[in-house]
Each structure stands twice: as structure tokens, then as C-alpha cells.
Design a protein around this motif. Sequence first.
Motif, PDB file in Angstrom:
ATOM      1  N   GLU A  55       0.792  -0.978   0.004  1.00  0.00           N
ATOM      2  CA  GLU A  55      -0.125   0.087   0.072  1.00  0.00           C
ATOM      3  C   GLU A  55       0.810   1.258   0.056  1.00  0.00           C
ATOM      4  OE1 GLU A  55      -3.915   1.820   0.251  1.00  0.00           O
ATOM      5  OE2 GLU A  55      -3.225  -0.215  -0.254  1.00  0.00           O
ATOM      6  N   THR A  91       2.855   1.719  -3.343  1.00  0.00           N
ATOM      7  CA  THR A  91       2.017   1.888  -4.590  1.00  0.00           C
ATOM      8  C   THR A  91       1.035   2.884  -4.493  1.00  0.00           C
ATOM      9  OG1 THR A  91       0.495  -0.057  -4.040  1.00  0.00           O
ATOM     10  CG2 THR A  91       2.637  -0.397  -5.204  1.00  0.00           C
ATOM     11  N   ARG A  92       0.276   3.249  -3.416  1.00  0.00           N
ATOM     12  CA  ARG A  92      -0.720   4.227  -3.405  1.00  0.00           C
ATOM     13  C   ARG A  92      -0.077   5.814  -3.661  1.00  0.00           C
ATOM     14  NH1 ARG A  92      -2.943   4.587   2.208  1.00  0.00           N
ATOM     15  NH2 ARG A  92      -1.679   6.635   2.363  1.00  0.00           N
ATOM     16  N   TYR A  93      -0.758   6.615  -4.557  1.00  0.00           N
ATOM     17  CA  TYR A  93      -0.556   7.925  -4.619  1.00  0.00           C
ATOM     18  C   TYR A  93      -1.179   8.510  -3.550  1.00  0.00           C
ATOM     19  CZ  TYR A  93      -0.147  12.396  -6.802  1.00  0.00           C
ATOM     20  OH  TYR A  93       0.166  13.884  -7.109  1.00  0.00           O
ATOM     21  N   PRO A  94      -0.601   9.709  -2.838  1.00  0.00           N
ATOM     22  CA  PRO A  94       0.705  10.428  -3.388  1.00  0.00           C
ATOM     23  C   PRO A  94       1.748   9.820  -2.321  1.00  0.00           C
ATOM     24  CG  PRO A  94      -0.723  11.860  -1.681  1.00  0.00           C
ATOM     25  CD  PRO A  94      -1.401  10.381  -1.893  1.00  0.00           C
ATOM     26  N   LEU A  95       1.292   8.651  -1.335  1.00  0.00           N
ATOM     27  CA  LEU A  95       2.519   8.169  -0.393  1.00  0.00           C
ATOM     28  C   LEU A  95       3.766   7.673  -1.277  1.00  0.00           C
ATOM     29  CD1 LEU A  95       3.267   8.209   2.542  1.00  0.00           C
ATOM     30  CD2 LEU A  95       1.960   5.921   2.380  1.00  0.00           C
ATOM     31  N   SER A  96       3.484   7.016  -2.248  1.00  0.00           N
ATOM     32  CA  SER A  96       4.547   6.465  -3.031  1.00  0.00           C
ATOM     33  C   SER A  96       5.484   7.397  -3.569  1.00  0.00           C
ATOM     34  CB  SER A  96       3.907   5.744  -4.119  1.00  0.00           C
ATOM     35  OG  SER A  96       3.100   6.433  -5.063  1.00  0.00           O
ATOM     36  N   ASP A  97       4.870   8.667  -4.103  1.00  0.00           N
ATOM     37  CA  ASP A  97       5.722   9.683  -4.509  1.00  0.00           C
ATOM     38  C   ASP A  97       6.541  10.389  -3.604  1.00  0.00           C
ATOM     39  OD1 ASP A  97       4.866   8.982  -6.931  1.00  0.00           O
ATOM     40  OD2 ASP A  97       3.638  10.852  -7.214  1.00  0.00           O
ATOM     41  N   GLN A  98       5.978  10.628  -2.339  1.00  0.00           N
ATOM     42  CA  GLN A  98       6.543  11.278  -1.345  1.00  0.00           C
ATOM     43  C   GLN A  98       7.704  10.445  -0.690  1.00  0.00           C
ATOM     44  OE1 GLN A  98       3.415  11.685   1.444  1.00  0.00           O
ATOM     45  NE2 GLN A  98       2.404  13.388   0.432  1.00  0.00           N
ATOM     46  N   SER A 145       9.953   8.314  -2.477  1.00  0.00           N
ATOM     47  CA  SER A 145      10.803   8.535  -3.411  1.00  0.00           C
ATOM     48  C   SER A 145      11.510   9.814  -3.391  1.00  0.00           C
ATOM     49  CB  SER A 145      10.674   8.157  -4.769  1.00  0.00           C
ATOM     50  OG  SER A 145       9.372   9.318  -5.086  1.00  0.00           O
TER      51      SER A 145
END
Length: 316
Positions: free
Chosen positions: A73, A76-83, A85
Motif C-alpha cells: 500500500e 504503490t498508493r499515490y501520493p505516498l509512493s511519490d513522497q 521517493s
Amino acid sequence: MVPAQELTVRPARRRRRQAGRTAPGWIAAFCLPAFTLYGLFLVVPLLTAFYYGFFRWEGTRQGEFAGFGNYQEILTRYPLSDQISAALGHNVLFFVGTMAIQNTVGLGLAVLLHRSPRGKRLFQTLFSLPYLISPLIVGYIWSLLLSPTFGPINVVLRGVGLDSWARPWLGEPDTALPVLILVNAWQWVGGPMLIFGAALAGVPRELEEAAAMDGASATRTFWSVRFPLLMPAVGVITVLTFIGCFNIFDLVYALGGSDGGPGGAMDVLGLLYYRTAFQGGSNAIGESSALAMLIFVLIFGVSVALERVLRRREVT
């Protein structure tokens, strides 16, 4: 037949050997308080986070077993995945910048104090004082110094005619992270200075004198004789700095808040964990525990790899 003198000497030797030994019970008694504190404040929270990360949560109520669902989760879940990285990239830049400044300035100060011992204790104390202060206090003090309205740094810049240099240092994405790196390096530069100073004191004078007799300059002597012998100190500083930079939270929180400054320019993994745990949804406990374990595995794995690589370089 054994002489009588030998018969009296043997018990005396046995008593001396026994007196030099420490009973295992005493060793365990002295180590027990340390192991107890270590277990309560490190091992137990780590195992608890590992356990919580495999379950879904409804607030504070434990739900069904999720396996690696929480890990999937958060990755892969946006926006946590972008945060994740972006925060990881900031941690890497933070580590590289801190290492470059700390090693360079710390080594330079150590060499200067090694060559000129006058006032050595005073300057060692002065440069070491900042890291005795809480990073939260350091961060709040620097946020006042860098204030765009009444901060003395901008006041001085305007006073000497450098109005174009005066800016909201912590309010612009381009300057927020470099300022964070400089403040962190300023606070902790005393540590590398002391470690390098101790390592320089252990360099045999005979090697330097031999290099000087062979016609080597002071610069060549330093890089060819002294610096290779400082590699163990470089390894210690590198590993400790990596662990500190990837565990950073309090200084960033004081300078940029829980969101990591303007546009998340200072957002790091520690802040991301804080937001996930205390500002997340109903499954905040499960997701934050999974994130905590990922951060632990990253720091532990890279630290072990760094230690082995640097130790291999010491041997070669």
C-alpha cells in the motif's frame, strides 16, 4: 618426586589466576541493566512495529491479518509512493552534502589543531559545544537567525549593500535543503574534528620523518602517509553520519515543520513517517509500522555494507 618448594608455588599461581578472573555472575549482573534498557527501548519497539505492520487497523483496534499488504500500500498508493521517493532522494542529498562539509571542515580543523597545539583544548570545546545542544533548539535558533523580516543574517546583508542576497532562506525550495545541510554540518562538525584529531595523534612520527628525508613536501606527506592511516576514522565517520542523516527528524521539523518546508523541499523519511503515523487515515498504525520497518532495513543494510566496504579499503 616433586620438591616441596614446587608444591607451595603451584597453589600460589592457581590463586593468582583465579583472582584475575571475573565470575560470570558478576559480569551478568553488571550487563543486565544495560541489556534491560536496550531491550525495552529498542528491541521491544522494533518487534512491535514489525508485528503491527502485518495487520490492518481501524484506528487503535487491530483488524485482520494483511501480510505484506501494508507494504504494498505505501509503495504503490499515490501520493505516498511519490513522497517516499522524494523523501529518500532528499535523505541521500542530505547525507552527501553533510559528509562533504563535515569531512572537509572537520579534517581541516583537526590538522590545524594538530600542528598548532596552543589553545587546542579551548577550540575543541568551542567546536564541540553545538552538538551538545538539542537539534530542536538549534533548529529554532537558526529559524530566527534566518527570518526574512527580522533575522540578523538578512539585516547584515542589507547593511553591507548586498540586498540581492537577502532572501527567505527557508521559504524558497532552491535554498531550503542547502541551508538545512549547512546547519546540520555546523552542529555536528565537532565530532569528526575530534575523531580525526585522535587519529592524527596516533600517526607515527617516524613515517613522517622518513617521508621528509626522502624529499616529500608537506602536502605529499599528508596525502601519502597521514591520510591512508586515517581511513579507519573516515569509515567510522561515514557510517555514523549515514545513520544520523537517515534518522534525521528533529532539526528538519524545527526548520521546516511537519510538511518539510516549501513544496516539501526538506521532506525526509523521518517526517514522512511522522505524517503517516499521526496524520494518516484509519490504518495509520499499520502503514506507519510498515514504513518504519522499511526505513530500518534500509539504514541497517546500507550501514553494514558501508562498514564492510570501508574496512576492505583499510586492509588494501
